[in-house]
Every structure is written in structure tokens, then in C-alpha cells.
Design a protein around this motif. Structure first.
Motif, PDB file in Angstrom:
ATOM      1  N   PRO A   1      32.971  54.183 -22.062  1.00 49.84           N
ATOM      2  CA  PRO A   1      33.147  55.641 -22.050  1.00 49.84           C
ATOM      3  C   PRO A   1      32.319  56.333 -20.969  1.00 49.84           C
ATOM      4  N   ALA A   2      31.147  55.816 -20.647  1.00 50.67           N
ATOM      5  CA  ALA A   2      30.298  56.434 -19.620  1.00 50.67           C
ATOM      6  C   ALA A   2      30.944  56.293 -18.235  1.00 50.67           C
ATOM      7  N   VAL A   3      31.464  55.125 -17.946  1.00 51.30           N
ATOM      8  CA  VAL A   3      32.115  54.896 -16.646  1.00 51.30           C
ATOM      9  C   VAL A   3      33.386  55.724 -16.546  1.00 51.30           C
TER      10      VAL A   3
ATOM     11  N   LEU B   1      32.440  59.333 -15.920  1.00 53.64           N
ATOM     12  CA  LEU B   1      31.983  59.499 -14.538  1.00 53.64           C
ATOM     13  C   LEU B   1      33.167  59.485 -13.571  1.00 53.64           C
ATOM     14  N   ALA B   2      34.105  58.570 -13.769  1.00 50.05           N
ATOM     15  CA  ALA B   2      35.283  58.489 -12.902  1.00 50.05           C
ATOM     16  C   ALA B   2      36.121  59.770 -13.008  1.00 50.05           C
ATOM     17  N   ALA B   3      36.270  60.284 -14.212  1.00 47.42           N
ATOM     18  CA  ALA B   3      37.042  61.516 -14.406  1.00 47.42           C
ATOM     19  C   ALA B   3      36.337  62.695 -13.740  1.00 47.42           C
TER      20      ALA B   3
ATOM     21  N   GLY C   1      36.090  66.619  -9.369  1.00 47.33           N
ATOM     22  CA  GLY C   1      35.318  67.208  -8.273  1.00 47.33           C
ATOM     23  C   GLY C   1      36.028  67.086  -6.935  1.00 47.33           C
ATOM     24  N   LEU C   2      36.593  65.928  -6.667  1.00 49.91           N
ATOM     25  CA  LEU C   2      37.339  65.738  -5.413  1.00 49.91           C
ATOM     26  C   LEU C   2      38.571  66.633  -5.357  1.00 49.91           C
ATOM     27  N   THR C   3      39.275  66.735  -6.454  1.00 47.34           N
ATOM     28  CA  THR C   3      40.467  67.577  -6.501  1.00 47.34           C
ATOM     29  C   THR C   3      40.111  69.043  -6.313  1.00 47.34           C
ATOM     30  N   ALA C   4      39.054  69.495  -6.960  1.00 47.85           N
ATOM     31  CA  ALA C   4      38.628  70.890  -6.819  1.00 47.85           C
ATOM     32  C   ALA C   4      38.191  71.179  -5.380  1.00 47.85           C
ATOM     33  N   SER C   5      37.465  70.256  -4.771  1.00 46.34           N
ATOM     34  CA  SER C   5      37.042  70.433  -3.379  1.00 46.34           C
ATOM     35  C   SER C   5      38.247  70.521  -2.450  1.00 46.34           C
TER      36      SER C   5
END
Length: 52
Positions: free
Chosen positions: A3-5, A8-10, A15-19
Motif C-alpha cells: 500500500p505504501a508503494v 507513492l506511485a499514485a 503530481g506529474l499530471t497536475a504539472s
């Protein structure tokens, strides 16, 4: 995938999509017209090249 990985991936993907969306919105739009420099007849008199 733990779940942590997965979280983090999500987060990275969001973040990339928003940028990308912010950069795309702020990018200077190109004019679809040539500006009259090619000698074509432009309907807008402000875009016509000066008479020689």
C-alpha cells in the motif's frame, strides 16, 4: 504491491499530471494564421503585408 508503494506511485502520477496541465495552460498559444507574411490574401486588414 504494498500500500505504501502504491500510494507513492499514485501521488507521483497525480503530481506529474497536475504539472503537465498547469504548464499546458500557461503555454503561449500559437496563432493558426501565417500573419500575412507569405503573400496570401488575409481577411483581416491588420494582418495584410504593406503595399509595395
Amino acid at each position: 504491491m504494498s500500500p505504501a508503494v502504491q500510494s507513492l506511485a499514485a501521488l507521483v502520477l497525480v503530481g506529474l499530471t497536475a504539472s503537465w496541465l498547469v504548464l499546458r495552460a500557461c503555454a503561449k498559444k500559437k496563432s493558426p494564421r501565417c500573419g500575412g507574411d507569405c503573400g496570401c490574401s488575409t481577411p483581416d486588414p491588420k494582418l495584410r503585408p504593406p503595399a509595395r
